[in-house]
Enzyme design. Structure first.
Site, short mmCIF file in Angstrom:
data_model
loop_
_atom_site.label_atom_id
_atom_site.label_comp_id
_atom_site.label_asym_id
_atom_site.label_seq_id
_atom_site.Cartn_x
_atom_site.Cartn_y
_atom_site.Cartn_z
N GLU A 1 27.00 -25.33 -18.36
CA GLU A 1 25.81 -24.68 -17.82
C GLU A 1 24.71 -24.92 -18.64
O GLU A 1 23.77 -25.21 -17.25
CB GLU A 1 26.15 -23.42 -17.29
CG GLU A 1 27.37 -22.42 -16.27
CD GLU A 1 27.27 -23.58 -15.16
OE1 GLU A 1 26.17 -23.58 -14.53
OE2 GLU A 1 27.86 -23.77 -14.11
N TYR B 1 21.18 -16.74 -13.82
CA TYR B 1 21.36 -17.66 -13.35
C TYR B 1 23.13 -17.90 -14.58
O TYR B 1 23.51 -18.04 -13.63
CB TYR B 1 20.43 -18.78 -12.88
CG TYR B 1 22.22 -19.86 -12.13
CD1 TYR B 1 22.60 -20.03 -11.25
CD2 TYR B 1 22.14 -21.23 -13.53
CE1 TYR B 1 23.43 -21.18 -11.38
CE2 TYR B 1 23.55 -21.82 -13.23
CZ TYR B 1 24.43 -21.77 -12.12
OH TYR B 1 24.99 -22.57 -11.70
N ASP C 1 21.01 -20.46 -7.42
CA ASP C 1 20.91 -21.48 -7.58
C ASP C 1 20.00 -22.64 -6.75
O ASP C 1 20.70 -21.78 -5.70
CB ASP C 1 20.90 -22.73 -9.12
CG ASP C 1 22.33 -23.61 -8.58
OD1 ASP C 1 21.87 -23.34 -7.36
OD2 ASP C 1 22.27 -24.61 -9.23
#
Ligand code: SF4
Length: 275
Positions: A32, A115, A133
């Site tokens: 991520e 996020y 996102d």
């Protein structure tokens, strides 16, 4: 709506991405952080290599931060490598080397925002939260008029949260793209408010992207790339950063790298990767 999107994902999703074959929270966190503002093919080239070098938070925390920055080569936005290292240290010190599984604990880790914290919860722990996102938010906004975190979370099916979020991610990346959505193959076409003419396109305002060429970020990237190979003496700084005629700017921007933990400045003015 759930069935339509999940069936589409089964048939058309990107199932071969390596971070989708694991539920290891560390591997998910690494992916991520890498995927922020970086295209999938560039991440694919480095993700497994970095995980092989630092397979756990403990292995990463034990390494000099400069080694993590070196392994980050090719991805840009090098501050993410420093944040990964800082998070690994925090996970070892506060959580016994295991990523926590609550939003509050994840949000206390360095460089982990809403996020990324939700992405770890959703993709590693399979919790029913939605990592919002641009790719997940766009189809939610267009199809359902959903614009907030609470509403996005409420749409996640509790018994299939992992697949729902992956499906949403792929729909935004592959079908419901910003400029040219492929509504004719979209599983949400029958209910999509925007397609049916019910609302403005939330993706329409084409915000101006900051230019990279000539930016401070470009100079920062050049210096970190050079430091991966060797220290840079003060007299070479401006040339290395591409601003041979503006040493003042080079010194100012290089100082921001030091402040961010991405570089060290020795007493003689030579710059190095941090220890
Ligand atoms: S129908 Fe078109 S605009 Fe609506 S969610 Fe699908 S791709 Fe996006």
């Amino acid at each position: 709506m759930h069935d339509a999107l999940l069936s589409w994902y089964s048939a058309a999703g990107r199932h071969d991405l390596p971070w989708r074959r694991t539920r290891d929270p560390w591997a998910v966190l690494v992916s991520e952080l890498m995927l922020q503002q970086t295209q999938v093919p560039r991440v694919l080239a480095i993700h497994q290599k970095l995980l092989a070098a630092f397979p756990t938070p403990a292995a990463c925390a034990a390494a000099p931060v400069g080694e993590v920055v070196r392994a980050w080569a090719g991805l840009g936005y090098n501050r993410r490598a420093v944040n990964l290292h800082r998070s690994a240290v925090a996970v070892v010190e506060r959580h016994g080397g295991h990523l926590p599984d609550t939003l509050d604990d994840l949000l206390t880790l360095p460089g982990i925002g809403p996020y990324t914290a939700r992405a770890v919860l959703a993709f590693a722990f399979e919790k029913p939260v939605c990592p919002l996102d641009v790719n997940t938010a766009r189809p939610l906004a267009r199809a359902f008029g959903v614009g907030g975190q609470a509403a996005a979370d409420a749409l996640v099916p509790v018994d299939d949260a992992w697949r729902w979020n992956q499906a949403l991610m792929d729909l935004g990346a592959l079908v419901c793209t910003r400029r040219a959505p492929s509504c004719d193959v979209c599983p949400l076409a029958d209910v999509c408010r925007w397609r049916l003419g019910g609302g403005p396109d939330p993706a329409a305002p084409a915000g101006r992207q900051s230019r990279f060429d000539g930016s401070d970020r470009q100079g920062r990237g050049r210096l970190v790339d050079a430091l991966r190979d060797a220290p840079v003496v003060a007299g070479e700084l401006a040339a290395v950063m591409g601003w041979a005629d503006d040493p003042g700017r080079a010194a100012r921007v290089a100082a921001t790298l030091v402040a961010d933990g991405l570089a060290d400045r020795r007493a003689d003015g030579t710059f190095t990767l941090p220890d």
